[in-house]
Design a protein around this motif. Sequence first.
Motif, PDB file in Angstrom:
ATOM      1  N   VAL A 250       3.159  -1.695  -0.192  1.00 13.36           N
ATOM      2  CA  VAL A 250       4.204  -2.374   0.581  1.00 13.36           C
ATOM      3  C   VAL A 250       4.982  -1.390   1.448  1.00 13.36           C
ATOM      4  O   VAL A 250       5.677  -1.801   2.386  1.00 13.36           O
ATOM      5  CB  VAL A 250       5.173  -3.165  -0.334  1.00 13.36           C
ATOM      6  N   ALA A 251       4.833  -0.077   1.170  1.00 10.71           N
ATOM      7  CA  ALA A 251       5.457   0.953   2.000  1.00 10.71           C
ATOM      8  C   ALA A 251       4.536   1.413   3.128  1.00 10.71           C
ATOM      9  O   ALA A 251       4.875   2.329   3.874  1.00 10.71           O
ATOM     10  CB  ALA A 251       5.872   2.150   1.143  1.00 10.71           C
ATOM     11  N   GLY A 252       3.349   0.787   3.246  1.00 11.83           N
ATOM     12  CA  GLY A 252       2.454   1.082   4.360  1.00 11.83           C
ATOM     13  C   GLY A 252       1.383   2.111   4.083  1.00 11.83           C
ATOM     14  O   GLY A 252       0.835   2.707   5.016  1.00 11.83           O
ATOM     15  N   VAL A 253       1.022   2.311   2.811  1.00 14.26           N
ATOM     16  CA  VAL A 253       0.020   3.311   2.429  1.00 14.26           C
ATOM     17  C   VAL A 253      -1.237   2.606   1.923  1.00 14.26           C
ATOM     18  O   VAL A 253      -1.146   1.713   1.065  1.00 14.26           O
ATOM     19  CB  VAL A 253       0.570   4.236   1.320  1.00 14.26           C
ATOM     20  N   PRO A 254      -2.437   2.976   2.395  1.00  5.79           N
ATOM     21  CA  PRO A 254      -3.670   2.428   1.819  1.00  5.79           C
ATOM     22  C   PRO A 254      -3.774   2.796   0.336  1.00  5.79           C
ATOM     23  O   PRO A 254      -3.330   3.880  -0.074  1.00  5.79           O
ATOM     24  CB  PRO A 254      -4.783   3.109   2.628  1.00  5.79           C
ATOM     25  N   VAL A 255      -4.364   1.905  -0.456  1.00  6.13           N
ATOM     26  CA  VAL A 255      -4.410   2.131  -1.901  1.00  6.13           C
ATOM     27  C   VAL A 255      -5.776   1.771  -2.478  1.00  6.13           C
ATOM     28  O   VAL A 255      -6.557   1.033  -1.869  1.00  6.13           O
ATOM     29  CB  VAL A 255      -3.338   1.288  -2.639  1.00  6.13           C
ATOM     30  N   LEU A 256      -6.031   2.314  -3.671  1.00  5.33           N
ATOM     31  CA  LEU A 256      -7.087   1.845  -4.557  1.00  5.33           C
ATOM     32  C   LEU A 256      -6.477   1.716  -5.945  1.00  5.33           C
ATOM     33  O   LEU A 256      -5.590   2.498  -6.320  1.00  5.33           O
ATOM     34  CB  LEU A 256      -8.275   2.811  -4.608  1.00  5.33           C
ATOM     35  N   PHE A 257      -6.958   0.755  -6.722  1.00  6.28           N
ATOM     36  CA  PHE A 257      -6.412   0.503  -8.050  1.00  6.28           C
ATOM     37  C   PHE A 257      -7.555   0.273  -9.028  1.00  6.28           C
ATOM     38  O   PHE A 257      -8.334  -0.677  -8.878  1.00  6.28           O
ATOM     39  CB  PHE A 257      -5.488  -0.720  -8.005  1.00  6.28           C
TER      40      PHE A 257
END
Length: 310
Positions: A250-257
Amino acid sequence: MRSILVTGLLLASLCSAAQEYMPSPANITRTVQYLASEKLKGRGTNEKGGQKASSYVAKQFRKLGLEPGSNGRYYQPFTFTRGKHVNIPSRNVIGYLDNSAAYTIVIGAHYDHLGTAALFDGRYPIGQVHNGADDNASGVAGLLELARYYTQNGEREPFNFMFIAFGGEEMGLQGSKYYTQHPVDSLDNIHFMLNMDMIGRYNPSRGVGIGGYGSAMEWPEIFKGVQADTIKFFTDAAGKGGSDHHSFYVAGVPVLFLHTGGHNDYHKPTDDAHKVNAAAEAGILRIAVQLINNAMKVNKLEYVGEQASK
């Protein structure tokens, strides 16, 4: 001459061993057994066990040669308010691998659990120890194994690494919220954030879920050719979710989980160390290594927001 030759072969062997290091089930087991032991009493936020857990992570970061990641310290302290509980203290633990690169990969996992459930107002059995082996001693074990891999693989990677063990996750993602609001480096400099939460109870019929597939334009290409060995995985586009990657997305960073799914011991005193499948977790981490290495072939991932990813 023979002495020089033997020495050269020994050095080559040592270099090869360093480059071939892969996540170790024995190390995973050792970490989970300590963090989920009765001694730490469930690693509750604002409980001694939680403080011991964060100290343990800082000690491991120091042993691995990671630099303190927060103003010359491994700890990033913060306080938060949750319902009637005001100014609760906690801290993130941050280790930094400086490769003199322009961008940084963040790898995270939360170290806290329910402890003796004192802060949960009767939602869980108060006074009973919730050891939290899968949730999330398993994720911290993964965090330390990836830190070990990238400090011992004999390579100077084209990205820096920030390893973060978050506090206060069970109280509403407090540690990751605080970090994204008070980053030690600009969030614009993050290539992506990889989060591990509950990766110790692999179910072959389900496989390991990898969320965030839709959070960057490049993920589909990066996933191509990833070899899963005996581990099955599937992807989920969502960047949002109930763990610390959510704060970054939500802060604009791509992610993986990475997540092996729910089970009957979730948030119960029965989530114990002997139930964690360390060999399968090591296989999951080998998938993570491939994804991280493939992602390092891209200069900078292009973030995709929620609406665009649908």
